[in-house]
Design a protein around this motif. Structure first.
Motif, short mmCIF file in Angstrom:
data_model
loop_
_atom_site.label_atom_id
_atom_site.label_comp_id
_atom_site.label_asym_id
_atom_site.label_seq_id
_atom_site.Cartn_x
_atom_site.Cartn_y
_atom_site.Cartn_z
N VAL A 9 0.83 -1.20 0.00
CA VAL A 9 0.00 0.00 0.00
C VAL A 9 0.86 1.25 0.00
N SER A 10 2.04 1.17 0.58
CA SER A 10 2.95 2.33 0.58
C SER A 10 3.30 2.73 -0.86
N TYR A 11 3.40 1.73 -1.78
CA TYR A 11 3.67 2.03 -3.18
C TYR A 11 2.45 2.72 -3.81
N LEU A 12 1.27 2.19 -3.52
CA LEU A 12 0.05 2.79 -4.07
C LEU A 12 -0.15 4.21 -3.55
N ARG A 13 0.18 4.43 -2.28
CA ARG A 13 -0.01 5.75 -1.68
C ARG A 13 0.81 6.81 -2.42
N VAL A 14 2.03 6.45 -2.82
CA VAL A 14 2.89 7.39 -3.55
C VAL A 14 2.19 7.89 -4.82
N ILE A 15 1.53 6.95 -5.53
CA ILE A 15 0.84 7.31 -6.77
C ILE A 15 -0.47 8.05 -6.48
N LEU A 16 -1.25 7.51 -5.55
CA LEU A 16 -2.58 8.05 -5.29
C LEU A 16 -2.55 9.44 -4.66
N GLU A 17 -1.53 9.72 -3.86
CA GLU A 17 -1.49 10.99 -3.15
C GLU A 17 -0.51 11.99 -3.76
N TYR A 18 0.07 11.63 -4.90
CA TYR A 18 0.99 12.56 -5.55
C TYR A 18 0.24 13.80 -6.04
N LYS A 19 0.80 14.96 -5.77
CA LYS A 19 0.20 16.22 -6.22
C LYS A 19 0.95 16.71 -7.45
N PRO A 20 0.36 16.55 -8.64
CA PRO A 20 1.08 16.94 -9.86
C PRO A 20 1.33 18.44 -9.93
N LYS A 21 2.51 18.80 -10.42
CA LYS A 21 2.85 20.21 -10.58
C LYS A 21 2.37 20.74 -11.93
N ILE A 22 2.36 19.85 -12.93
CA ILE A 22 2.03 20.27 -14.30
C ILE A 22 0.82 19.53 -14.86
N GLU A 23 0.81 18.20 -14.72
CA GLU A 23 -0.12 17.36 -15.48
C GLU A 23 -1.59 17.56 -15.14
N ASN A 24 -1.90 18.18 -14.02
CA ASN A 24 -3.31 18.38 -13.65
C ASN A 24 -3.71 19.85 -13.78
N ASP A 25 -2.99 20.57 -14.63
CA ASP A 25 -3.20 22.01 -14.78
C ASP A 25 -4.39 22.27 -15.69
N LEU A 26 -5.60 21.95 -15.17
CA LEU A 26 -6.82 22.03 -15.99
C LEU A 26 -7.90 22.91 -15.36
N SER A 27 -7.53 23.71 -14.37
CA SER A 27 -8.53 24.49 -13.64
C SER A 27 -9.21 25.51 -14.55
N ASP A 28 -10.39 25.98 -14.12
CA ASP A 28 -11.22 26.87 -14.94
C ASP A 28 -10.57 28.21 -15.24
N ASP A 29 -9.61 28.62 -14.40
CA ASP A 29 -8.98 29.92 -14.63
C ASP A 29 -7.86 29.84 -15.67
N LYS A 30 -7.60 28.65 -16.22
CA LYS A 30 -6.57 28.49 -17.24
C LYS A 30 -7.09 28.98 -18.59
N LEU A 31 -6.19 29.59 -19.37
CA LEU A 31 -6.58 30.13 -20.67
C LEU A 31 -6.72 29.03 -21.70
N HIS A 32 -7.64 29.22 -22.64
CA HIS A 32 -7.82 28.28 -23.74
C HIS A 32 -6.90 28.66 -24.89
N ILE A 33 -6.46 27.66 -25.64
CA ILE A 33 -5.58 27.91 -26.78
C ILE A 33 -5.82 26.84 -27.84
N ASN A 34 -5.85 27.24 -29.12
CA ASN A 34 -5.99 26.27 -30.21
C ASN A 34 -5.03 26.54 -31.36
N LYS A 35 -4.20 27.60 -31.20
CA LYS A 35 -3.28 27.97 -32.27
C LYS A 35 -2.08 28.70 -31.67
#
Length: 625
Positions: A342-368
């Motif tokens: 479970v200690s291995y799973l905890r590392v993955i499950l509780e990891y706080k991404p610095k970049i990969e979860n950057d999807l919040s509503d205040d982020k700007l949209h871009i297509n070009k």
């Protein structure tokens, strides 16, 4: 073995056990936290499943108790010499057990079994989703990657294992309490004997678990090496080296050596284990069991107990001992699962991404993407002190064709990683359309890039799957991409054309592509995208210089309405680019056209002329041949 030796062994084991328990306070707390974490994900996955598992505990405890009392009630009914009462008791008890057993079977073997099947799928998908949110720096960290590979193998089962152990603990506690309550009403004195049995059982189980876990820990490093040796013998990536270097005897010696080490550990642990078990068995056989039998026999002869109560007390005393052993074993299993899995799973499950979860509503949209700018960018990889990029500044305008060139380690690929935000800069800014790259929605940003990285991958799926990656793309567009990458003629000759499966990993009729053909397929995948920026990072390394030049020239023509970045330490493409950025040891030493950099007579001139002479000599040899 004399009595003194037996006493000393038990004394030493008891002292070691107490010291170990004192040291494991934090471990018990961590076990609680890990159990709570796993239960949280199970509850999120299927609340009904968890509730039904708890209901099944009480049903099972009821069945166990009824079966234990069954013989007592029958014997007591026989003692009354009333056969009708015996018939009534048999009918009532059998009917009760049958009804409860039907309900218990329906819940455990049908309803929860089906739910568990679906729950494992939920847990695996949850874990993969979490794993996909790990930043790239995690995968380039050996410690994390080792943890990740261990966790991925157990993601769909360990939460359920934790629940199973917890259910066993609760069920055993309920059964033990029920037995103790009934026993106390018959004979309070027998409680003393039971307490002694419980202490011995508790001690026995803990020492047995310790031997088991010590062996497991000691074997881990040996097992990892053995697995590696076995992989060398059958993995296709090593097949050529193994045969050319005649490694058969060498590998057999290595695997035999690992077996000897494991066997030595097993033999020592096994000997200690069974010596200890013999001591416990002797104590139970010659002291505890006779004391129990003699006490309840004396009470029965005196008339304080009936024959039915004698039977029940004898069997239930050992049932309590067994239940206590289950509790200890399950607690120990919980602790073991927590520490090693479970200690291995905890590392993955509780990891706080610095970049990969950057999807919040205040982020700007871009297509070009119309402009790219690196402004005073300095970068060093996480956990490293070496500066890879040192105060870089440059601009790439819309539809420009730019070459990033330099020797190996100059920082070319790192620029691409920062541009697609696989990493964030240590200092400075990366600007897209004059806005800091960090302000954009990460998924939308990456859709603006179509890339072939130097460590690209081709998947063991069909050619079409590799090109489309789940997108619905017309066959004409697929054909055009393959033609422009130079692979169409090869694909058309295949029996299943675009639907041909690559590699024989899952399909014995799968096709094998050469290194150059795999690169061309990866390039076709990049061409097929409508992204505004095309990136080729050492993408043509498997092609000869002339083929590379022709392909890149074709790509430049195709990317007339796209920005294109060519990354290479080979300079066959630079002559057709609008701009060349020359790098050396993480710094920009020159920017300009091919002609300008040749005239400057610097590092670019030196590299280009040396490569040109080498290509010329190569060509002369081919013509001669």
């Amino acid at each position: 073995m004399n009595k003194g030796d037996t006493f000393n062994i038990l004394k030493r084991e008891l002292i070691e056990f107490m010291v170990r328990k004192m040291k494991n306070k934090h471990s018990l707390k961590q076990t609680y936290l890990d159990t709570k974490l796993m239960l949280k994900y199970l509850w999120q996955g299927d609340k009904v499943y968890v509730i039904l598992r708890f209901i099944s505990i009480f049903l099972d405890a009821t069945l166990t108790l009824l079966r234990s009392l069954y013989l007592k009630w029958i014997i007591d009914a026989i003692s009354t010499n009333n056969f009708i009462n015996v018939i009534k008791i048999v009918i009532i008890l059998n009917l009760s057990i049958w009804i409860i057993d039907i309900i218990y079977t329906e819940i455990t073997n049908i309803i929860t079994a089906r739910k568990e099947y679906k729950l494992k799928n939920y847990l695996q998908r949850l874990f993969i989703k979490k794993a996909m949110l790990q930043d790239l720096e995690c995968y380039e960290n050996e410690g994390f990657y080792d943890t990740y590979t261990k966790a991925i193998r157990i993601a769909d089962s360990k939460a359920i294992h934790i629940l199973n152990h917890l259910m066993t603990v609760i069920q055993s506690i309920i059964s033990s309490l029920a037995y103790l309550a009934i026993i106390f009403t018959f004979s309070p004195t027998i409680m003393i004997i039971i307490i002694v049995m419980v202490i011995i059982t508790f001690y026995d189980q803990n020492v047995s678990n310790r031997y088991s876990h010590e062996l497991y820990e000691a074997e881990q490093s040996i097992n990892r090496k053995a697995e590696y040796i076995k992989r060398l013998s059958h993995y296709k990536g090593f097949a050529k080296e193994v045969r050319l270097n005649i490694l058969s005897s060498f590998l057999l010696d290595k695997i035999n050596s690992s077996f000897k080490k494991r066997y030595k550990l097993f033999k020592e642990s096994n000997l200690k284990y069974w010596r200890f078990k013999n001591i416990i068995f002797s104590i139970n056989l010659f002291f505890i069991t006779p004391a129990l039998i003699l006490h309840i026999a004396y009470q029965t002869i005196k008339g304080a107990l009936t024959l039915g109560e004698f039977t029940f007390l004898y069997s239930s005393s050992f049932s309590i001992s067994s239940s206590l052993a289950d509790i200890i074993r399950s607690f120990d299993n919980l602790n073991f699962e927590s520490e090693y899995f479970v200690s291995y799973l905890r590392v993955i499950l509780e990891y706080k991404p610095k970049i990969e979860n950057d999807l919040s509503d205040d982020k700007l949209h871009i297509n070009k993407i119309s402009q790219i700018e690196f402004r005073n960018v300095t970068f060093k990889y996480p956990g490293h002190e070496q500066i890879v990029l040192d105060d870089l500044s440059f601009t790439i305008k819309q539809n420009e064709k730019v070459a990033l060139v330099g020797k190996n380690g100059a920082g070319k690929s790192t620029i691409i990683k920062l541009l697609m935000r696989l990493y964030d800069v240590s200092q400075g800014e990366v600007l897209i359309n004059n806005i800091d790259i960090k302000k954009y929605n990460i998924k939308e940003l990456r859709k603006c890039f179509s890339s072939v990285m130097q460590d690209y991958n081709i998947f063991a799926f069909s050619i079409k799957d590799n090109l489309c990656l789940g997108r619905d793309i017309p066959d004409k567009q697929i054909e055009a991409a393959l033609e422009n990458s130079g692979l169409l003629n090869k694909i058309k000759k295949l029996k299943n054309t675009y639907n041909s499966v690559i590699s024989r990993e899952f399909d014995e009729k799968g096709i094998e592509l050469s290194g150059g053909e795999r690169q061309k397929l990866a390039i076709a995948r990049a061409i097929i995208s409508k992204a505004t920026v095309l990136i080729l990072d050492e993408a043509n390394s498997s092609l000869d210089p002339l083929a590379e030049y022709e392909l890149n020239k074709n790509l430049v023509e195709l990317a007339v309405n796209r920005t294109a970045l060519f990354v290479s330490h080979r300079l066959s493409t630079t002559v057709i680019c609008d701009k060349i950025i020359m790098l050396d040891q993480g710094r920009i030493i020159n920017i300009g056209t091919h002609q300008k950099l040749i005239e400057d007579n610097g590092l670019y001139y030196d590299m280009f002329t040396k490569q040109a002479n080498a290509y010329k000599a190569n060509l002369e040899v081919k013509i001669y041949q």
